[in-house]
Structure formats: structure tokens, C-alpha cells
Enzyme design. Structure first.
Site, PDB file in Angstrom:
ATOM      1  N   TYR A   1      54.585 -17.534  69.639  1.00 45.17           N
ATOM      2  CA  TYR A   1      53.442 -16.617  69.606  1.00 45.17           C
ATOM      3  C   TYR A   1      53.109 -16.126  71.013  1.00 45.17           C
ATOM      4  CZ  TYR A   1      49.076 -14.496  68.129  1.00 45.17           C
ATOM      5  OH  TYR A   1      48.080 -13.582  67.861  1.00 45.17           O
TER       6      TYR A   1
ATOM      7  N   GLY B   1      41.322  -9.093  67.465  1.00 43.19           N
ATOM      8  CA  GLY B   1      42.474  -9.773  66.895  1.00 43.19           C
ATOM      9  C   GLY B   1      42.393 -11.254  67.184  1.00 43.19           C
ATOM     10  N   CYS B   2      43.510 -11.884  67.338  1.00 41.35           N
ATOM     11  CA  CYS B   2      43.562 -13.319  67.597  1.00 41.35           C
ATOM     12  C   CYS B   2      42.871 -13.645  68.921  1.00 41.35           C
ATOM     13  CB  CYS B   2      45.017 -13.766  67.647  1.00 41.35           C
ATOM     14  SG  CYS B   2      45.199 -15.516  68.040  1.00 41.35           S
ATOM     15  N   PHE B   3      41.980 -14.623  68.907  1.00 43.56           N
ATOM     16  CA  PHE B   3      41.257 -14.949  70.134  1.00 43.56           C
ATOM     17  C   PHE B   3      42.148 -15.545  71.207  1.00 43.56           C
ATOM     18  CE2 PHE B   3      39.122 -18.532  67.432  1.00 43.56           C
ATOM     19  CZ  PHE B   3      40.279 -19.280  67.356  1.00 43.56           C
ATOM     20  N   TRP B   4      43.298 -16.054  70.848  1.00 43.16           N
ATOM     21  CA  TRP B   4      44.217 -16.574  71.871  1.00 43.16           C
ATOM     22  C   TRP B   4      44.644 -15.452  72.815  1.00 43.16           C
ATOM     23  CZ3 TRP B   4      47.949 -19.109  67.841  1.00 43.16           C
ATOM     24  CH2 TRP B   4      47.325 -20.232  67.263  1.00 43.16           C
TER      25      TRP B   4
END
Length: 177
Positions: A156, A12-15
């Protein structure tokens, strides 16, 4: 430093994945980036988000194998995202958010296949995590590195990353720094 090894995953989102692994004992460095695509040249975040390049948002982990094993890292990876969702994680949708393990050598490939086989019965749906050889890793732009550390008050972080950190702390407390 012969014990330092690399692992590359997309969940998913690398963050989110970057933040999770920065908490784990034995992790020396985590770099957000892109891999698995076919666009010529170095892709940008905007190009990745279009879904047209075929790249996934990934993290590349440098870890000390004398402290944490590749197997443990894989188990943490597989239990801190949803490996049953094809080309998405929560509200993030597209091939750039796919669940993927990019192996660096045959040993990592074998271990990844074994871990997925062992974990599969613990999920309610079929695992869709891709296992592919790493070809090229592109480091993401500076603003995507240490995102959580630099943006903890963003929505987020509050609504997506904080629950993942809580899940990590619940499932893997003994593996944390």
C-alpha cells in the site's frame, strides 16, 4: 503557543493524508481519526470500514499559523487527492473515503469556500468536496497512527502513498520541511 491551530480533513485513506502533511513546514502534529458520522459511541476502524456509521477517515492537523496558513494547508490538501471523486479515492470506495473539510470556526468555513471556488476551474470535473462543521473527532486506533513511517515496505505504501508523496514534492517543494 497561541499560533497553534487545528485543521481537520478527509481525503481518502487517512494513511495517505497523514503522510503528506507530516512533510509540510509548520505542521506540528497529525492524528488519524474519524469524524462526520452518526453512530453512538466511539467508532472502531472495522465499523468505519463497513460504511454504516457515516464517518469519514480524517486527519486532524496541529499547525503553527505563523509558519503555514490555513489557506496553504487547504491548497495542499486539495492538490494531493482527487476532490472530484465522490465517496472514493482510487481503489478505496465508500463514504468513509469522501473528500471533506471539517471546519472548526466560521473563518475556516469562509476560507474553505473561497479556496474551493478558486481551485474549481483547475479541475476537469466538478469538485465534490464536502464542507461541514466539525462536531466530534475520534482518534483512530494506535496501529493507524504514523502508518507510513511504520510500514514503508508494504505494498500500500509503495503503490498508493509513495505516488502521493511524489505529487506533493512536485507541486509544493517550497512548503516542505
Amino acid at each position: 503557543m497561541s499560533n497553534l491551530k487545528l485543521a481537520t480533513f478527509g481525503g481518502g485513506c487517512f494513511w495517505c493524508t497523514e503522510t503528506v502533511f507530516l512533510e509540510v513546514k509548520g505542521i506540528e502534529k497529525v492524528v488519524s481519526g474519524y469524524s462526520g458520522g452518526n453512530a453512538p459511541g466511539r467508532p472502531t476502524y472495522r465499523e468505519i470500514c463497513s460504511g454504516l456509521t457515516g464517518h469519514a477517515e480524517v486527519i486532524q492537523i496541529t499547525y503553527d499559523a505563523s509558519i503555514v496558513s490555513y489557506e496553504t494547508i487547504l491548497i495542499i490538501f486539495m492538490t494531493t487527492h482527487n476532490p472530484t471523486q465522490l465517496n472514493r479515492q482510487g481503489a478505496d470506495v465508500g463514504t468513509q473515503y469522501r473528500s471533506v473539510i471539517f471546519f472548526h470556526n466560521e473563518k475556516q468555513q469562509e476560507i474553505a469556500q473561497l479556496i474551493l471556488k478558486e481551485l474549481a476551474p483547475h479541475f476537469d470535473a466538478k469538485l465534490v468536496t464536502e464542507i461541514s462543521p466539525l462536531t466530534i473527532f475520534y482518534e483512530a486506533e494506535k496501529e493507524h497512527q504514523a502508518y507510513y513511517k511504520n510500514n514503508q515496505n508494504s505494498g500500500y505504501c509503495s503503490y498508493v502513498i509513495n505516488p502521493k508523496l511524489q505529487q506533493l514534492r512536485t507541486l509544493h517543494a517550497d512548503k516542505l520541511k
